[in-house]
Scaffold this active site. Structure first.
Site, PDB file in Angstrom:
ATOM      1  N   SER A 164      -4.025   0.361   1.089  1.00 51.84           N
ATOM      2  CA  SER A 164      -3.920  -1.242   0.565  1.00 51.84           C
ATOM      3  C   SER A 164      -4.319  -1.934  -0.141  1.00 51.84           C
ATOM      4  CB  SER A 164      -2.308  -0.972   0.702  1.00 51.84           C
ATOM      5  OG  SER A 164      -1.769   0.209  -0.045  1.00 51.84           O
ATOM      6  N   HIS A 195      -4.255   1.286  -5.130  1.00 52.11           N
ATOM      7  CA  HIS A 195      -5.209   2.742  -4.634  1.00 52.11           C
ATOM      8  C   HIS A 195      -5.820   3.190  -5.757  1.00 52.11           C
ATOM      9  CE1 HIS A 195      -3.532   3.365  -0.582  1.00 52.11           C
ATOM     10  NE2 HIS A 195      -2.873   2.331  -1.167  1.00 52.11           N
ATOM     11  N   HIS A 242      -0.536   9.820   0.351  1.00 52.55           N
ATOM     12  CA  HIS A 242       0.683   9.806   0.907  1.00 52.55           C
ATOM     13  C   HIS A 242       1.906  11.094   0.704  1.00 52.55           C
ATOM     14  CE1 HIS A 242      -0.888   5.699  -0.163  1.00 52.55           C
ATOM     15  NE2 HIS A 242      -0.653   5.727   0.940  1.00 52.55           N
ATOM     16  N   TYR A 291       5.067  10.816   0.524  1.00 50.69           N
ATOM     17  CA  TYR A 291       5.950   9.999  -0.137  1.00 50.69           C
ATOM     18  C   TYR A 291       5.892  10.454  -1.377  1.00 50.69           C
ATOM     19  CZ  TYR A 291       3.701   5.675  -0.289  1.00 50.69           C
ATOM     20  OH  TYR A 291       2.886   4.213   0.214  1.00 50.69           O
ATOM     21  N   GLU A 292       4.412   9.910  -2.243  1.00 51.13           N
ATOM     22  CA  GLU A 292       4.277  11.261  -3.467  1.00 51.13           C
ATOM     23  C   GLU A 292       4.635  11.619  -3.775  1.00 51.13           C
ATOM     24  OE1 GLU A 292       0.002   8.467  -4.360  1.00 51.13           O
ATOM     25  OE2 GLU A 292      -0.183   8.561  -2.737  1.00 51.13           O
ATOM     26  N   ALA A 349      -2.938  -0.945   5.499  1.00 48.10           N
ATOM     27  CA  ALA A 349      -2.624  -2.259   5.685  1.00 48.10           C
ATOM     28  C   ALA A 349      -0.873  -1.877   5.998  1.00 48.10           C
ATOM     29  CB  ALA A 349      -1.686  -2.390   3.944  1.00 48.10           C
ATOM     30  N   MET A 359       2.842   3.721   6.668  1.00 46.19           N
ATOM     31  CA  MET A 359       3.523   4.775   6.342  1.00 46.19           C
ATOM     32  C   MET A 359       2.044   5.789   6.017  1.00 46.19           C
ATOM     33  SD  MET A 359       5.597   3.210   3.035  1.00 46.19           S
ATOM     34  CE  MET A 359       6.804   1.406   2.936  1.00 46.19           C
ATOM     35  N   SER A 360       1.087   5.728   6.589  1.00 46.00           N
ATOM     36  CA  SER A 360      -0.490   6.356   6.215  1.00 46.00           C
ATOM     37  C   SER A 360      -0.632   6.430   7.021  1.00 46.00           C
ATOM     38  CB  SER A 360      -1.117   5.773   4.967  1.00 46.00           C
ATOM     39  OG  SER A 360      -1.462   4.392   5.782  1.00 46.00           O
ATOM     40  N   ASN A 418       2.585  -8.327   6.768  1.00 45.34           N
ATOM     41  CA  ASN A 418       3.967  -8.753   6.592  1.00 45.34           C
ATOM     42  C   ASN A 418       4.420  -8.586   8.177  1.00 45.34           C
ATOM     43  OD1 ASN A 418       3.562  -5.563   5.015  1.00 45.34           O
ATOM     44  ND2 ASN A 418       5.656  -5.818   6.781  1.00 45.34           N
ATOM     45  N   HIS A 435       5.549  -4.543  -1.819  1.00 46.33           N
ATOM     46  CA  HIS A 435       3.924  -4.325  -1.473  1.00 46.33           C
ATOM     47  C   HIS A 435       2.979  -5.402  -2.587  1.00 46.33           C
ATOM     48  CE1 HIS A 435       1.774  -1.325  -1.775  1.00 46.33           C
ATOM     49  NE2 HIS A 435       1.294  -1.332  -3.112  1.00 46.33           N
TER      50      HIS A 435
END
Length: 306
Positions: A30, A61, A86, A88-89, A116, A223-224, A247, A281
């Site tokens: 990201s 992306h 991903h 989740y997409e 990230a 998440m990746s 973060n 995000h």
């Protein structure tokens, strides 16, 4: 068995001879697609032009391969994913890792995967000295509970059916990352080593989930990445993962007690309401843009060393 011929032919139709067999693959996380800005003789191949490819829908992306030469002198032929897929997409795991398998078919031997990530470890702060984690191991709850990208028919019977992962992260590539940091005169604390936890997303972790992952031994979470690591390892590639810490995962030491607040209010006492901590995000993308230049220099140094 999967037929990769159509994908390979479509890609090579865009490329001059010197870029048709990349030596190194790079996956941009990201806000990190600027990694390709330093490529010489760059050629962009949109995913929509490649049979079998999905499209990335996540802000930060892009949806393209970037081919070019990276490093000193003539440079090393490389290919970068400007945007990943991903689960989740809504993408299947086979679609998520398909570009990695195509990289291997094109000739990639070493792959540098960036992401990230949120920090679970108080010793890895955000926006200060430690801002990259060289991943040495991972904790992948989805892999253990039915979201493993290697489930289902094999793409080739030449690949291992049961993949060992105790050596998933190449020590030689990780060594090059720290040597690169030394050559770039980065502070010793700029790069840390740690364990990456993969969660499915797209929601950020609750405090209890963050606490659980920390206690399980993870230092950063995202998440990746792990599906790509597994596919790359299965294809015989040398793998390195660099996590940009963008973060903190919100893990308070204690929970706010609404019961105590109500009791104090009923007793006529003034109640100071705490400010809620949340992750966005936009915060991830902002830190990504700030540190992308440093990450590019590290990656370029590693490629030079290869």
């Amino acid at each position: 068995m999967v037929n990769f011929e159509a994908s390979i032919n479509a890609i090579k139709a865009f490329l001059p001879d010197k870029l048709q067999h990349p030596r190194v693959g790079i996956v941009c996380g990201s806000g990190l697609s600027g990694l390709a800005d330093e490529f010489k003789d760059i050629v962009i191949v949109p995913y929509k032009e490649i049979p079998g490819f999905a499209s990335s829908t996540v802000p930060g992306h892009k949806s393209a391969f970037a081919f070019g030469l990276l490093g000193n002198g003539e440079g090393v032929p490389v290919v970068a994913m400007l945007g990943r897929f991903h689960p989740y997409e809504g993408h299947s795991l086979s679609s998520v890792v398909y570009p990695i398998r195509v990289m291997a078919k094109l000739g990639v031997k070493d792959i540098i995967i960036t992401n990230a990530a949120g920090s679970l470890n108080p010793a890895i702060p955000v926006g200060t000295s430690k801002f990259f984690v060289v991943v040495q191991d991972h904790l992948a709850l989805p892999n253990l509970t039915g979201m493993n990208p290697l489930l289902g028919p094999q793409t080739s019977f030449d690949l291992p059916r049961f993949l060992p992962l105790s050596d998933a992260y190449s020590p030689s590539l990780r060594r090059l990352a720290f040597l690169a940091a030394h050559r770039l005169q980065l502070k010793d604390s700029a790069l840390a080593e740690g364990v990456y936890a993969w969660v499915s997303g797209p929601s950020y972790e609750t405090p209890a989930e963050g606490r659980f992952l920390r206690q399980a031994g993870a230092d950063v979470v995202g998440m990746s990445t792990i599906p790509e690591v597994l596919a790359a390892k299965e294809e015989g590639l040398n793998v390195m993962v660099l996590s940009l810490v963008t973060n903190f995962v919100v893990i308070p030491d204690t929970y706010r007690s609404i019961k105590d607040e109500v009791k104090a209010e009923l007793a006529g006492k003034k109640v100071e309401l705490p400010v809620a901590q949340v992750v966005s995000h936009e915060e991830v993308l902002t830190i990504g843009k700030e540190k992308a230049g440093v990450l590019m220099k590290i990656v370029e140094n590693i490629v030079d060393s290869l």
